[in-house]
Design a protein around this motif. Structure first.
Motif, PDB file in Angstrom:
ATOM      1  N   ARG A 123      -5.672  -3.058  -0.022  1.00 60.08           N
ATOM      2  CA  ARG A 123      -5.919  -1.644  -0.323  1.00 60.08           C
ATOM      3  C   ARG A 123      -4.968  -1.076  -1.380  1.00 60.08           C
ATOM      4  O   ARG A 123      -5.109   0.076  -1.785  1.00 60.08           O
ATOM      5  CB  ARG A 123      -5.806  -0.828   0.969  1.00 60.08           C
ATOM      6  CG  ARG A 123      -6.917  -1.184   1.952  1.00 60.08           C
ATOM      7  CD  ARG A 123      -6.980  -0.199   3.080  1.00 60.08           C
ATOM      8  NE  ARG A 123      -5.973  -0.461   4.098  1.00 60.08           N
ATOM      9  CZ  ARG A 123      -5.768   0.301   5.160  1.00 60.08           C
ATOM     10  NH1 ARG A 123      -6.489   1.376   5.349  1.00 60.08           N
ATOM     11  NH2 ARG A 123      -4.851  -0.010   6.038  1.00 60.08           N
ATOM     12  N   ARG A 137      -6.247   0.923  -4.603  1.00 57.89           N
ATOM     13  CA  ARG A 137      -7.030   2.164  -4.498  1.00 57.89           C
ATOM     14  C   ARG A 137      -6.327   3.420  -4.998  1.00 57.89           C
ATOM     15  O   ARG A 137      -6.876   4.145  -5.816  1.00 57.89           O
ATOM     16  CB  ARG A 137      -7.453   2.393  -3.043  1.00 57.89           C
ATOM     17  CG  ARG A 137      -8.645   1.580  -2.680  1.00 57.89           C
ATOM     18  CD  ARG A 137      -9.134   2.010  -1.323  1.00 57.89           C
ATOM     19  NE  ARG A 137      -9.641   0.841  -0.623  1.00 57.89           N
ATOM     20  CZ  ARG A 137      -9.919   0.815   0.658  1.00 57.89           C
ATOM     21  NH1 ARG A 137      -9.717   1.881   1.412  1.00 57.89           N
ATOM     22  NH2 ARG A 137     -10.398  -0.265   1.206  1.00 57.89           N
ATOM     23  N   TYR A 147       0.840  -1.197   0.000  1.00 56.77           N
ATOM     24  CA  TYR A 147       0.000   0.000   0.000  1.00 56.77           C
ATOM     25  C   TYR A 147       0.882   1.255   0.000  1.00 56.77           C
ATOM     26  O   TYR A 147       0.638   2.200  -0.756  1.00 56.77           O
ATOM     27  CB  TYR A 147      -0.900  -0.068   1.233  1.00 56.77           C
ATOM     28  CG  TYR A 147      -2.077   0.873   1.268  1.00 56.77           C
ATOM     29  CD1 TYR A 147      -2.629   1.395   0.111  1.00 56.77           C
ATOM     30  CD2 TYR A 147      -2.659   1.222   2.487  1.00 56.77           C
ATOM     31  CE1 TYR A 147      -3.732   2.237   0.166  1.00 56.77           C
ATOM     32  CE2 TYR A 147      -3.766   2.061   2.558  1.00 56.77           C
ATOM     33  CZ  TYR A 147      -4.289   2.575   1.401  1.00 56.77           C
ATOM     34  OH  TYR A 147      -5.380   3.404   1.471  1.00 56.77           O
TER      35      TYR A 147
END
Ligand code: ADP
Ligand code: ASP
Ligand code: MG
Length: 471
Positions: A274, A277, A215
């Protein structure tokens, strides 16, 4: 400025050989891209060891936490001594590492005195793994002749105060990332940024959750408008199944953002859920590659969907789950039972992975992580105290040792007969399915199985839905 971000996971920085291999990859890519931002995880096993030291410090066992800290210290020290020749630079690096180890001893001592560790304290401790590995990697790059500087992401990524699983505040982060990293790149230096860690607006250390270094590199890539984001791990790319479960698993050459997001969400450990994103908006391609097999192209993740009709892209599982059942004939037609049940679950902060309600309305069942079960049962029992006395609800109970298996693939969309093939394969393997749900995207079908059946189920579905199609 065209920028590449490269992340190295725990095994890629976990030994002398791996570190050298990783540094050689950076050296190669700097020739091609000029500006490379490196992100590193802690050495493999170190985040777990740091958590162990905190837990034993809180639990009162002084000898265990002290020896865990000694192990962490020794591992870093031995790595540095085998990696770099004796020099002033190496001495300075060792002094820096000793300082972090001293910080760890001090943190653990206070936890020991207090007898408990808070999420905030946990983040201060686990952040040390990446702080140490970033210093080691930057020193190694220097020894390869690459001018480099370690950077703590606490000064780059600003988050909310949700310790151990913080969410980045993107606007604030973007300006800090640009303000801090662009001048470093302009000077011709290669920043080595700590993965996983971040800080609140007040500067208190947070972390982005386990596996969060992926991430980090996507956040940096998006905020710097990088051309590409690469993450290096210990397998050739994203595979059609966990290679530890399915020896016949293959590398998927290209995947869409939505497929990879679904895979990560449904348990494929190869990428933090994540990660996609921040890069999806800007359409930045992500590559998953192997540090130990750098000539393999790996997996390209982008907005493009290239699927074969009827073929599954991947099969994933999530472990350590339980299914909670709320049962009772008196629930029939009573409004609000489901809403109150899930409100009670939410109060416990448990995440619900799958829900199914039978049409007769005599039961609601849903899947949650096993470690949330005691709290969730207590919370629903309190909420439904009256219904339980009245016998409108007969039983609230949990079945442990279950897994969710998910079959993912854009190629399954609008292809008739997919479910029949999946459940046919399970039938032939004599595997019982406890519950089923189809994702609204039609990209995925999930099912609940007994944990003892999960590996065989993945193998059976893989054989039918992946191995029968050309690679
Ligand atoms: P890193 O520290 O490099 O981030 P991780 O251990 O977090 O590495 O993730 C890589 C591991 O994920 C692989 O070694 C592999 O065993 C596991 N894995 C699980 N499912 C998959 C999958 N579908 N494709 C590739 N790897 C997978
Ligand atoms: N070191 C952290 C972990 O083990 C983050 C990561 O490896 O991505 O979870
Ligand atoms: Mg990982």
């Amino acid at each position: 400025m065209s920028i590449l971000t490269i992340k190295f996971g725990g095994t890629s920085v976990g030994s002398v050989d791996a570190l050298k291999q990783a540094a050689a990859i950076v050296q190669d890519q700097i020739q091609k891209w000029k500006h490379v931002v490196v992100v590193v995880s802690a050495m493999n096993g170190i985040t777990d060891a740091l958590l162990t030291s905190a837990r034993y410090a809180a639990g009162g066992d002084e000898t265990v936490y002290r020896s865990t800290i000694d192990d962490i210290h020794r591992r870093h020290q031995e790595t540095i001594r085998a990696l770099l020749p004796k020099s002033e630079g190496r001495n300075n690096l060792e002094t820096t590492i000793n300082q972090f180890i001293q910080d760890l001893r001090t943190f653990c001592h206070s936890i020991h005195v207090m007898g408990e560790v808070t999420p905030r304290g946990t983040d201060s401790i686990t952040s040390l793994g990446e702080r140490m590995s970033a210093r080691i990697f930057a020193a190694l790059l220097e020894s390869f002749g690459i001018p480099s500087i370690p950077v703590d992401a606490t000064g780059l990524i600003v988050t909310d105060e949700h310790f151990m699983d913080a969410a980045p505040l993107m606007d604030l982060s973007r300006s800090r990332i640009q303000a801090n990293l662009l001048p470093i790149l302009e000077k011709g230096l290669t920043p080595v940024v700590t993965g996983f860690i971040s800080a609140t607006q007040k500067g208190i250390t947070t972390t982005l959750g386990r596996g969060g270094s992926d991430y980090t590199s996507a956040i940096l890539g998006a905020c710097l408008d990088a051309s590409e984001v690469w993450t290096y791990t210990d397998v050739d790319g994203v595979m059609t199944a966990d290679p530890r479960l399915v020896p016949a698993a293959r590398v998927v050459p290209a995947l869409s953002y939505s497929e990879v997001a679904e895979m990560a969400y449904f348990g494929a450990k190869v990428l933090n859920p994540r990660t996609i994103r921040p890069i999806i908006e800007r359409g930045i391609p992500l590559w998953v590659k192997n540090t130990f097999n750098p000539s393999h192209p790996g997996t390209r993740v982008s907005k493009d969907i290239n699927s074969q009709p009827g073929k599954a892209t991947a099969i994933t599982t999530i472990r350590n789950l339980s299914i909670v059942n709320v049962e009772g004939r008196g629930m029939l037609g009573v409004p609000g039972i489901a809403a109150r049940t899930f409100a009670a679950v939410a109060r416990e902060g448990a995440s619900v992975l799958m829900i199914s309600q039978s049409s007769s309305e005599q039961s609601i069942c849903f899947v949650i992580p096993t470690d949330s079960v005691p709290g969730v049962l207590r919370s629903i029992e309190t909420e439904m105290a009256l219904e339980l006395i009245r016998r409108d609800i007969d039983r609230i109970w949990a079945q442990n040792d279950i897994e969710i298996l998910t079959v993912i693939g854009a190629g399954m969309r609008e292809t008739p007969g997919v479910s029949a093939r999946i459940f046919g394969a399970l039938g032939q393997a004599v595997i019982n399915v406890i519950a089923i749900a189809q994702g609204s995207s039609e990209f995925s079908i999930s099912m609940v199985l007994a944990a003892k059946d999960a590996a065989r189920a993945v193998q059976a579905i893989h054989a039918e839905m992946v191995e029968k199609s050309p690679a």
